[in-house]
Design a protein around this motif. Structure first.
Motif, PDB file in Angstrom:
ATOM      1  N   SER A  25       0.940  -1.114   0.095  1.00  0.00           N
ATOM      2  CA  SER A  25       0.047   0.066  -0.116  1.00  0.00           C
ATOM      3  C   SER A  25       0.756   1.348  -0.006  1.00  0.00           C
ATOM      4  O   SER A  25       0.480   2.132  -0.492  1.00  0.00           O
ATOM      5  CB  SER A  25      -0.878   0.094   1.163  1.00  0.00           C
ATOM      6  OG  SER A  25      -0.030   0.029   2.519  1.00  0.00           O
ATOM      7  N   GLN A  26       2.161   0.995   0.465  1.00  0.00           N
ATOM      8  CA  GLN A  26       2.948   2.261   0.537  1.00  0.00           C
ATOM      9  C   GLN A  26       3.650   2.400  -0.965  1.00  0.00           C
ATOM     10  O   GLN A  26       4.166   3.346  -1.089  1.00  0.00           O
ATOM     11  CB  GLN A  26       4.211   2.088   1.488  1.00  0.00           C
ATOM     12  CG  GLN A  26       3.445   2.092   2.983  1.00  0.00           C
ATOM     13  CD  GLN A  26       4.710   1.895   3.877  1.00  0.00           C
ATOM     14  OE1 GLN A  26       5.398   1.080   3.892  1.00  0.00           O
ATOM     15  NE2 GLN A  26       4.548   2.832   4.798  1.00  0.00           N
ATOM     16  N   VAL A  74     -10.476   0.669   2.059  1.00  0.00           N
ATOM     17  CA  VAL A  74     -10.735  -0.157   3.191  1.00  0.00           C
ATOM     18  C   VAL A  74      -9.281  -0.877   3.699  1.00  0.00           C
ATOM     19  O   VAL A  74      -8.773  -1.439   2.921  1.00  0.00           O
ATOM     20  CB  VAL A  74     -11.627  -1.313   2.414  1.00  0.00           C
ATOM     21  CG1 VAL A  74     -12.041  -2.151   3.708  1.00  0.00           C
ATOM     22  CG2 VAL A  74     -13.002  -0.551   1.883  1.00  0.00           C
ATOM     23  N   ALA A  75      -9.127  -0.416   5.003  1.00  0.00           N
ATOM     24  CA  ALA A  75      -7.706  -1.064   5.317  1.00  0.00           C
ATOM     25  C   ALA A  75      -7.713  -2.282   5.619  1.00  0.00           C
ATOM     26  O   ALA A  75      -8.980  -2.999   5.546  1.00  0.00           O
ATOM     27  CB  ALA A  75      -7.550  -0.007   6.566  1.00  0.00           C
ATOM     28  N   VAL A  76      -6.542  -3.134   5.910  1.00  0.00           N
ATOM     29  CA  VAL A  76      -6.595  -4.643   6.256  1.00  0.00           C
ATOM     30  C   VAL A  76      -7.734  -4.862   7.350  1.00  0.00           C
ATOM     31  O   VAL A  76      -8.322  -5.823   7.186  1.00  0.00           O
ATOM     32  CB  VAL A  76      -5.180  -4.757   6.698  1.00  0.00           C
ATOM     33  CG1 VAL A  76      -5.095  -6.104   7.235  1.00  0.00           C
ATOM     34  CG2 VAL A  76      -4.149  -4.533   5.379  1.00  0.00           C
ATOM     35  N   ALA A  92      -7.537  -3.260   1.033  1.00  0.00           N
ATOM     36  CA  ALA A  92      -6.659  -4.253   1.688  1.00  0.00           C
ATOM     37  C   ALA A  92      -7.742  -5.035   2.782  1.00  0.00           C
ATOM     38  O   ALA A  92      -7.005  -6.125   3.062  1.00  0.00           O
ATOM     39  CB  ALA A  92      -5.818  -3.375   2.144  1.00  0.00           C
ATOM     40  N   GLY A  93      -8.731  -4.706   3.002  1.00  0.00           N
ATOM     41  CA  GLY A  93      -9.546  -5.481   3.991  1.00  0.00           C
ATOM     42  C   GLY A  93     -10.895  -6.394   2.905  1.00  0.00           C
ATOM     43  O   GLY A  93     -10.355  -6.879   2.118  1.00  0.00           O
ATOM     44  N   ARG A 109      -3.049  -7.231  -2.082  1.00  0.00           N
ATOM     45  CA  ARG A 109      -2.652  -8.749  -2.048  1.00  0.00           C
ATOM     46  C   ARG A 109      -3.511  -9.150  -0.711  1.00  0.00           C
ATOM     47  O   ARG A 109      -3.953 -10.445  -0.429  1.00  0.00           O
ATOM     48  CB  ARG A 109      -1.382  -8.980  -1.745  1.00  0.00           C
ATOM     49  CG  ARG A 109      -0.683  -8.319  -0.535  1.00  0.00           C
ATOM     50  CD  ARG A 109       0.678  -8.625  -0.618  1.00  0.00           C
ATOM     51  NE  ARG A 109       1.361  -7.628   0.413  1.00  0.00           N
ATOM     52  CZ  ARG A 109       1.646  -8.245   1.950  1.00  0.00           C
ATOM     53  NH1 ARG A 109       1.032  -9.226   2.082  1.00  0.00           N
ATOM     54  NH2 ARG A 109       2.078  -7.476   2.526  1.00  0.00           N
ATOM     55  N   THR A 110      -3.860  -8.417   0.258  1.00  0.00           N
ATOM     56  CA  THR A 110      -4.471  -8.923   1.376  1.00  0.00           C
ATOM     57  C   THR A 110      -6.138  -8.413   1.303  1.00  0.00           C
ATOM     58  O   THR A 110      -6.942  -8.903   2.074  1.00  0.00           O
ATOM     59  CB  THR A 110      -4.193  -7.983   2.784  1.00  0.00           C
ATOM     60  OG1 THR A 110      -4.463  -6.603   2.351  1.00  0.00           O
ATOM     61  CG2 THR A 110      -2.654  -8.361   3.145  1.00  0.00           C
ATOM     62  N   GLY A 111      -6.592  -8.005   0.344  1.00  0.00           N
ATOM     63  CA  GLY A 111      -7.853  -7.537  -0.107  1.00  0.00           C
ATOM     64  C   GLY A 111      -8.927  -8.889  -0.419  1.00  0.00           C
ATOM     65  O   GLY A 111      -8.465  -9.680  -1.294  1.00  0.00           O
TER      66      GLY A 111
END
Length: 189
Positions: A25-26, A74-76, A92-93, A109-111
């Protein structure tokens, strides 16, 4: 006792973090990070409809419709349970519902998205999960793509009598042309 790390005023720890150590995300080039106008914090649950302009970051839970003229992240730790209609979406969530995105959708990748999506631009990073149908929309005719950076101009190549491989490549050619030899200050024998 560990030595303390001293930083200059303008330098932060994030500036010193090597690019390979930063999260996707960075470093993602597809959808830049945007400072959120509104944050639904971790541990908070918002039930109802969220409408308006601006940017929203969901770190907690939203149960209901989100309709924004702007960006949604949407954060992790974040979850959205309901339909989403935004200009830019970064996930990401989790999203449990359909999503309509007018400009760009980035599924990190975590979404995880459980629902159908409509978008103009879609990026799914390795590991991102989409369970639903995807409809790719066309860009509006009046849409202006971002300007590509211009490369510095390349100077014109100039060839002449002083350039190796130019007009004369050896001394015999120079002696065959007395006017060139005189111009170069050499005498013709």
């Amino acid at each position: 006792m560990a030595p303390e790390l001293e930083l200059e005023e303008e330098e932060t720890m994030e500036d010193r973090t090597p690019s390979f150590a930063k999260s996707s995300s960075q470093t993602s080039a597809y959808a830049p990070q945007v400072k959120a106008d509104t944050v639904i914090s971790k541990g908070m649950t918002l039930t109802g409809t969220l409408k308006g302009k601006g940017t929203v970051r969901v770190e907690g839970i939203v149960e209901g419709e989100i309709s924004l003229d702007g960006a949604l992240t949407v954060a992790v730790s974040g979850t959205v349970k309901g339909p989403v209609a935004v200009n830019v979406l970064r996930v990401a969530g989790n999203i449990e519902g359909n999503a309509t995105v007018k400009d760009h959708l980035c599924l990190e990748r975590t979404g995880h998205i459980q629902g159908d999506i409509e978008t103009v631009s879609l990026v799914i990073e390795d590991g991102g999960r989409l369970n639903g149908r995807t409809t790719m929309m066309e860009r509006p005719k009046d849409h202006q793509p971002p300007a590509e950076p211009k490369a510095p101009p390349v100077p014109e190549l100039e060839f002449g009598p002083n350039y190796p491989g130019g007009w004369d490549t050896d001394d015999t050619a120079e002696s065959a042309q007395p006017e060139k030899a005189a111009a170069n200050g050499k005498k013709n024998k």
